[in-house]
Design an enzyme around this catalytic site. Structure first.
Site, mmCIF file in Angstrom:
data_model
loop_
_atom_site.group_PDB
_atom_site.id
_atom_site.type_symbol
_atom_site.label_atom_id
_atom_site.label_comp_id
_atom_site.label_asym_id
_atom_site.label_seq_id
_atom_site.Cartn_x
_atom_site.Cartn_y
_atom_site.Cartn_z
ATOM 1 N N ASN A 39 -7.519 0.476 -3.264
ATOM 2 C CA ASN A 39 -6.862 -0.426 -2.222
ATOM 3 C C ASN A 39 -5.438 -0.827 -2.627
ATOM 4 O O ASN A 39 -4.721 -1.288 -1.702
ATOM 5 C CB ASN A 39 -7.786 -1.696 -1.972
ATOM 6 C CG ASN A 39 -9.118 -1.776 -1.335
ATOM 7 O OD1 ASN A 39 -9.155 -0.688 -0.450
ATOM 8 N ND2 ASN A 39 -10.090 -2.744 -1.627
ATOM 9 N N LYS A 41 -1.390 -0.117 -3.572
ATOM 10 C CA LYS A 41 -0.339 0.557 -3.165
ATOM 11 C C LYS A 41 0.070 1.848 -4.188
ATOM 12 O O LYS A 41 -0.031 1.389 -5.398
ATOM 13 C CB LYS A 41 1.000 -0.405 -3.159
ATOM 14 C CG LYS A 41 2.259 0.404 -3.102
ATOM 15 C CD LYS A 41 3.301 -0.661 -2.597
ATOM 16 C CE LYS A 41 4.843 -0.145 -2.828
ATOM 17 N NZ LYS A 41 5.062 1.290 -2.178
ATOM 18 N N LYS A 43 -0.836 5.396 -3.954
ATOM 19 C CA LYS A 43 -1.484 6.574 -4.431
ATOM 20 C C LYS A 43 -0.823 7.851 -3.714
ATOM 21 O O LYS A 43 -0.501 8.909 -4.587
ATOM 22 C CB LYS A 43 -2.829 6.426 -3.387
ATOM 23 C CG LYS A 43 -3.627 5.336 -3.966
ATOM 24 C CD LYS A 43 -4.870 5.156 -3.057
ATOM 25 C CE LYS A 43 -4.347 4.551 -1.664
ATOM 26 N NZ LYS A 43 -4.278 3.173 -1.792
ATOM 27 N N THR A 44 -0.088 7.859 -2.719
ATOM 28 C CA THR A 44 0.883 8.748 -1.970
ATOM 29 C C THR A 44 1.864 9.035 -2.895
ATOM 30 O O THR A 44 2.510 10.148 -3.282
ATOM 31 C CB THR A 44 1.002 8.657 -0.453
ATOM 32 O OG1 THR A 44 -0.105 8.422 0.080
ATOM 33 C CG2 THR A 44 1.962 9.565 -0.105
ATOM 34 N N THR A 45 2.451 7.911 -3.362
ATOM 35 C CA THR A 45 3.710 7.997 -4.214
ATOM 36 C C THR A 45 3.227 8.675 -5.467
ATOM 37 O O THR A 45 4.176 9.432 -5.838
ATOM 38 C CB THR A 45 4.180 6.360 -4.225
ATOM 39 O OG1 THR A 45 4.505 5.798 -3.236
ATOM 40 C CG2 THR A 45 5.692 6.712 -5.478
ATOM 41 N N ARG A 53 6.969 16.924 -10.185
ATOM 42 C CA ARG A 53 7.030 17.480 -11.396
ATOM 43 C C ARG A 53 6.476 19.011 -11.347
ATOM 44 O O ARG A 53 7.256 19.973 -12.009
ATOM 45 C CB ARG A 53 5.978 16.614 -12.169
ATOM 46 C CG ARG A 53 5.704 17.216 -13.515
ATOM 47 C CD ARG A 53 4.589 16.557 -14.266
ATOM 48 N NE ARG A 53 5.030 15.370 -14.450
ATOM 49 C CZ ARG A 53 4.244 14.218 -14.957
ATOM 50 N NH1 ARG A 53 2.957 14.300 -14.891
ATOM 51 N NH2 ARG A 53 4.844 12.988 -15.479
ATOM 52 N N PHE A 94 -0.809 7.821 12.554
ATOM 53 C CA PHE A 94 -1.985 6.785 12.320
ATOM 54 C C PHE A 94 -2.988 6.949 13.441
ATOM 55 O O PHE A 94 -2.723 6.714 14.513
ATOM 56 C CB PHE A 94 -1.219 5.466 12.194
ATOM 57 C CG PHE A 94 -0.473 5.395 11.049
ATOM 58 C CD1 PHE A 94 -0.828 5.207 9.789
ATOM 59 C CD2 PHE A 94 0.959 5.238 11.157
ATOM 60 C CE1 PHE A 94 0.076 5.089 8.649
ATOM 61 C CE2 PHE A 94 1.862 5.004 10.056
ATOM 62 C CZ PHE A 94 1.381 5.019 8.997
ATOM 63 N N TRP A 96 -5.265 4.697 13.930
ATOM 64 C CA TRP A 96 -5.392 3.421 14.477
ATOM 65 C C TRP A 96 -4.409 3.233 15.734
ATOM 66 O O TRP A 96 -4.793 2.440 16.535
ATOM 67 C CB TRP A 96 -5.389 2.256 13.546
ATOM 68 C CG TRP A 96 -4.491 2.148 12.702
ATOM 69 C CD1 TRP A 96 -2.986 1.730 12.996
ATOM 70 C CD2 TRP A 96 -4.201 2.662 11.207
ATOM 71 N NE1 TRP A 96 -2.325 1.699 11.922
ATOM 72 C CE2 TRP A 96 -2.788 2.596 10.777
ATOM 73 C CE3 TRP A 96 -4.880 3.522 10.459
ATOM 74 C CZ2 TRP A 96 -2.289 2.993 9.561
ATOM 75 C CZ3 TRP A 96 -4.383 4.025 9.217
ATOM 76 C CH2 TRP A 96 -3.182 3.762 8.727
ATOM 77 N N GLU A 131 -4.310 11.459 1.892
ATOM 78 C CA GLU A 131 -5.266 10.569 2.818
ATOM 79 C C GLU A 131 -6.434 11.085 3.560
ATOM 80 O O GLU A 131 -6.765 10.929 4.479
ATOM 81 C CB GLU A 131 -4.320 10.004 3.894
ATOM 82 C CG GLU A 131 -3.032 9.327 3.503
ATOM 83 C CD GLU A 131 -3.239 7.998 2.981
ATOM 84 O OE1 GLU A 131 -4.309 7.747 2.718
ATOM 85 O OE2 GLU A 131 -2.235 7.315 2.764
#
Length: 199
Positions: A39, A41, A43-45, A53, A94, A96, A131
């Site tokens: 949950n 912040k 993951k994508t970063t 890399r 998105f 939603w 995602e």
């Protein structure tokens, strides 16, 4: 050498022995399956960091963005001109916001076909499925189809999967799982997402 320095040297020597032992045992070479979930912040970063890399070494990289593709993305904007990078985005953004299961499912399946192409291409060193966990959770994509593509990908290809609530079947397949924990998040305290920091 005083007692403190002696203890430190002994401690570091033991640490070195443990690290050297692990390095000696790591003899297998192949692509990996990495899952960045949880949950928190980042993951994508983290995935984009790995993309940077790999590109830095001249490897071919492909990214599929299933949720945030229509949103601004500083990393994508900075790297998109690299001839070794291929980015495909799900056309709806998105889910939603759209609130249309039929069109979201079709958009997911359309971009998943691009992902399948990438996962079958031995020239691609790294594939990021950003995602994708939401696509499985919402039932837009069948987990068996995803597993099959992952299991039959080229041996040297590494895949990164990002998103909350990663499916247990993907976790079972993963070589490395990193779970981001949300101890505190500025957004939950009324602070807006910040350009160049959050996206």
């Amino acid at each position: 050498m005083n007692d403190r320095e002696t203890r430190h040297k002994q401690s570091m020597q033991k640490l070195k022995e443990r690290v050297d032992e692990k390095v000696a045992k790591a003899t297998e070479q192949r692509g990996l399956l990495l899952v960045f979930t949880g949950n928190g912040k980042g993951k994508t970063t983290a995935a984009w960091g790995t993309v940077t890399r790999a590109l830095g070494y001249g490897y071919k990289v492909s990214v599929v963005q299933f949720i945030k593709g229509m949103w601004e993305c500083g990393e994508r904007d900075r790297l998109i001109d690299d001839e070794n990078l291929d980015v495909q985005v799900m056309a709806t953004g998105f889910t939603w916001e759209t609130q249309n299961r039929e069109s979201d499912t079709q958009a997911c399946l359309d971009v998943w076909q691009e992902a399948e192409r990438m996962l079958a291409d031995p020239s691609i060193y790294l594939v990021v499925l950003d995602e994708i966990t939401y696509m499985l959770k919402f039932g837009y994509l069948d987990v068996a189809r995803v597993k099959q593509a992952l299991q039959h990908r080229p041996t040297e290809q590494t895949v990164i999967i990002t998103g909350r609530n990663a499916h247990r079947d993907l976790l079972d397949m993963a070589d490395t799982i990193t779970e981001m924990h949300d101890t505190r998040h500025a957004f939950n305290n009324g602070l807006q997402a910040r350009r160049g920091i959050d996206y």
